[in-house]
Design an enzyme around this catalytic site. Sequence first.
Site, PDB file in Angstrom:
ATOM      1  N   ASP A   1       0.853  -1.193   0.000  1.00  0.00           N
ATOM      2  CA  ASP A   1       0.000   0.000   0.000  1.00  0.00           C
ATOM      3  C   ASP A   1       0.891   1.245   0.000  1.00  0.00           C
ATOM      4  O   ASP A   1       1.795   1.381   0.819  1.00  0.00           O
ATOM      5  CB  ASP A   1      -0.902  -0.016   1.243  1.00  0.00           C
TER       6      ASP A   1
ATOM      7  N   ASP B   1      -3.913   2.313  -5.214  1.00  0.00           N
ATOM      8  CA  ASP B   1      -2.583   2.315  -4.596  1.00  0.00           C
ATOM      9  C   ASP B   1      -2.277   1.082  -3.764  1.00  0.00           C
ATOM     10  O   ASP B   1      -1.378   1.104  -2.953  1.00  0.00           O
ATOM     11  CB  ASP B   1      -2.400   3.577  -3.742  1.00  0.00           C
ATOM     12  N   GLU B   2      -3.062   0.008  -3.973  1.00  0.00           N
ATOM     13  CA  GLU B   2      -2.747  -1.167  -3.165  1.00  0.00           C
ATOM     14  C   GLU B   2      -3.091  -2.457  -3.879  1.00  0.00           C
ATOM     15  O   GLU B   2      -3.936  -2.488  -4.768  1.00  0.00           O
ATOM     16  CB  GLU B   2      -3.415  -1.070  -1.793  1.00  0.00           C
TER      17      GLU B   2
HETATM   18  P1  TTP Z   1      -5.419   5.272   1.128  1.00  0.00           P
HETATM   19  O1  TTP Z   1      -4.482   4.148   0.841  1.00  0.00           O
HETATM   20  O2  TTP Z   1      -6.595   4.960   1.972  1.00  0.00           O
HETATM   21  O3  TTP Z   1      -4.653   6.439   1.873  1.00  0.00           O
HETATM   22  P2  TTP Z   1      -3.280   7.146   1.544  1.00  0.00           P
HETATM   23  O4  TTP Z   1      -2.490   6.391   0.531  1.00  0.00           O
HETATM   24  O5  TTP Z   1      -3.531   8.568   1.217  1.00  0.00           O
HETATM   25  O6  TTP Z   1      -2.530   7.099   2.942  1.00  0.00           O
HETATM   26  P3  TTP Z   1      -1.902   5.854   3.738  1.00  0.00           P
HETATM   27  O7  TTP Z   1      -0.444   6.165   3.863  1.00  0.00           O
HETATM   28  O8  TTP Z   1      -2.591   5.868   5.059  1.00  0.00           O
HETATM   29  O9  TTP Z   1      -2.178   4.622   2.958  1.00  0.00           O
HETATM   30  O10 TTP Z   1      -5.949   5.877  -0.217  1.00  0.00           O
HETATM   31  C1  TTP Z   1      -5.162   5.934  -1.378  1.00  0.00           C
HETATM   32  C2  TTP Z   1      -5.536   7.162  -2.181  1.00  0.00           C
HETATM   33  O11 TTP Z   1      -6.911   7.089  -2.553  1.00  0.00           O
HETATM   34  C3  TTP Z   1      -5.370   8.452  -1.413  1.00  0.00           C
HETATM   35  O12 TTP Z   1      -4.057   8.970  -1.504  1.00  0.00           O
HETATM   36  C4  TTP Z   1      -6.396   9.334  -2.051  1.00  0.00           C
HETATM   37  C5  TTP Z   1      -7.497   8.384  -2.510  1.00  0.00           C
HETATM   38  N1  TTP Z   1      -8.629   8.447  -1.561  1.00  0.00           N
HETATM   39  C6  TTP Z   1      -9.701   9.282  -1.866  1.00  0.00           C
HETATM   40  O13 TTP Z   1      -9.721   9.942  -2.914  1.00  0.00           O
HETATM   41  N2  TTP Z   1     -10.735   9.363  -0.978  1.00  0.00           N
HETATM   42  C7  TTP Z   1     -10.761   8.675   0.204  1.00  0.00           C
HETATM   43  O14 TTP Z   1     -11.722   8.780   0.977  1.00  0.00           O
HETATM   44  C8  TTP Z   1      -9.666   7.796   0.500  1.00  0.00           C
HETATM   45  C9  TTP Z   1      -9.641   7.003   1.788  1.00  0.00           C
HETATM   46  C10 TTP Z   1      -8.626   7.737  -0.408  1.00  0.00           C
HETATM   47 CA    CA Z   2      -4.925   2.094  -0.084  1.00  0.00          CA
HETATM   48 CA    CA Z   3      -2.204   4.149   0.755  1.00  0.00          CA
END
Ligand code: TTP
Ligand code: CA
Ligand code: CA
Length: 365
Positions: free
Chosen positions: A16, A111-112
């Site tokens: 992730d 992103d995962e």
């Molecule tokens: P996430 O993997 O949930 O979060 P993140 O990568 O920003 O942070 P972390 O280090 O905690 O993993 O989400 C991935 C991307 O998806 C995030 O950068 C932006 C998008 N996203 C949205 O657009 N809306 C949302 O509500 C969430 C949770 C994520």
């Molecule tokens: Ca994610």
């Molecule tokens: Ca993430």
Amino acid sequence: MNIPEYLLERKIIHIDMDAFFASVEQRDHPELRGKPIAVGGSPTGRGVVAAASYEARKFGVRSAMSSARAIKLCPQLIFSKSRFDVYRRISRVIMAILREYSELVEPISIDEAYLDVTFNKKGFRYASQVAKEIRKKIYSYTGLTASAGVAPNKFLAKIASDLNKPNGMAIIQPETALQFLSKLPIRKIHGVGKVTEEKFLQLGIQTVGDLQAISEFELCNNFGKSGSWYFKLARGEDRRPVKVLRTRKSIGIEDTFVEDIIDLSEMATNLKDLASRLEVRMRKSDSKGKTITLKIKYSDFKLITRAVTLNEFISDEENLFSTAKSLLKASYDDSKPVRLLGISVSNLEHENRSAKEQRAQLNLF
Ligand code: TTP
Ligand code: CA
Ligand code: CA
């Protein structure tokens, strides 16, 4: 203590990206680095935060929070516009990197992804080595950090990737999985939201350890079908396979006419319209292709397809139209009315490219 066999069968990695959108913006705008930033809508409108940099999270700024609230929590917060096409391209590079280690890759969001490395392509003995290499490679290709979780199944791997975030990794071994789980707060179970957590708490269940003490029967009484699932998860049992999503092989569009068409120029007009709509679709999915296929269905329902492979990848209306039109001309028969026309593009660019080539295209640094 006996280790259940289901914890010994597989090695799963969950990858992730860290603060994904925000990290991309900080990478491309050096002046934003080290600062609290939010990607998303402006605080004056009704925008929401899509992603918050780790600097912004110190102030309590989180994804899905209204931008207005975010700026109250962190007055120096800098808002950055989102650039989805860039994130999508990077996502593709990351997934291509993962596929260098295993065919069993399951992207679950932009992103995962999970990957099953029980048998990995590089012959690494330990899944942790694979994860380490992957994180290094993602960084060298994209300039972005990823976190990784290594575990015997998806459920545990996802929890693990969160443990040492950002830019970290964690390993949950079969030997320690149950003990690790016993201390885990119930809300860390994926899918347990506020409402379910509240229900668990009312039953006196705070940790997965508490959950282990409850019978499957009682759990089902309280949670219906999910009861059995929770019962298994409490024991670290998650047999869900890593599912490979078939990537799109072609993109197409077609129209059935209200009345059959016999006139070539009328067909061309329809083809032009199809080409224009196809261009929009291809742009949306950010794809280009080399093979153009024309589909014709005659009034007697007989179907033919004619295809040509070009020297370059295309996605623009003009080229789509001219290629389809020459295919149409070559197969035109003025005694056969046509009831349907379609154009599709296959041999798509992203399937043909390795991670390395994709990176070169990105021109990141
Ligand atoms: P996430 O993997 O949930 O979060 P993140 O990568 O920003 O942070 P972390 O280090 O905690 O993993 O989400 C991935 C991307 O998806 C995030 O950068 C932006 C998008 N996203 C949205 O657009 N809306 C949302 O509500 C969430 C949770 C994520
Ligand atoms: Ca994610
Ligand atoms: Ca993430």
